[in-house]
Motif scaffolding. Structure first.
Motif: not given
Length: 216
Positions: A53, A68-69, A74
């Motif tokens: 991530c 960004s995951d 989410s």
């Protein structure tokens, strides 16, 4: 902005939560391309990880931010990581947190806490500095005024760049831009107007391990 914090030198920190390893790698970046290249390199390095991530912020006013995951639920990884950078008000920095899943689910809250805690661990191992706008001041004085000027500069925590001793004393100091007029007045008063002051150009600088570094 009088000053702002940036990552001068990257670092890596690691935490463990319920047997999951979280490795945070922090790196200085100046452009989106540099951030993308760094994130790509970490993903390649930790190709076998469950997740890599990421988050980064670029610009004096955080003009560009991304996160960004990378497959985590989410909002549980990238955004919490970015929130740490923004809360600490650190600029031009990217962080990738690599997770090796340990077999136990952490839940939404647990993931947020783990990704924030690991980001903080990475920052703790990095070198974060404070950049400021300054003006170089050349001071010419006789030996009677030297002690007064040295005391004044030390009192106001203004770093001395160079001192040359001849029949007179010539000093160079890096003065925060916003303190320029105040310092000039203080030096003039302390030396009864005998010190010669000559201002150089403006520069961005930081004090690192007690030494002044000037950035172009």
């Amino acid at each position: 902005m009088k000053s702002y914090k940036v990552v001068y030198k990257g670092g890596e920190g690691e935490i463990t939560e319920k047997k999951s390893r979280f490795i945070a790698t922090v790196h200085p970046v100046e452009t989106e391309e540099e951030a993308a290249a760094f994130i790509g390199a970490i993903k390649k390095k930790y190709w076998d990880a469950s997740h890599n991530c990421s988050a980064f912020t670029i610009g004096r006013n955080h003009e560009l931010t991304r996160c960004s995951d990378d497959g985590e639920p989410s909002g549980t990884a990238g955004r919490p990581m970015l929130d740490v950078l923004l809360r600490e008000d650190i600029h031009n920095a990217a962080v990738v947190v690599t997770r090796y899943f340990g077999g136990t689910l952490l839940g939404t809250g647990g993931l947020v806490r783990a990704y924030q805690k690991s980001t903080q661990a990475g920052l703790a191992q990095a070198c974060v500095i404070e950049k400021r706008q300054g003006r170089i001041l050349e001071i010419g004085t006789d030996y009677n005024g030297l002690g007064k000027i040295q005391y004044l500069l030390a009192q106001q925590k203004i770093p001395v760049l160079h001192t040359e001793y001849t029949d007179q004393v010539s000093m160079q100091a890096m003065v925060p831009a916003e303190e320029k007029d105040e310092l000039a007045k203080a030096v003039t008063e302390a030396t009864s107007g005998t010190a010669a002051l000559n201002w150089g150009g403006q520069a961005e600088y930081a004090v690192i391990a007690g030494q002044v570094e000037i950035f172009e």
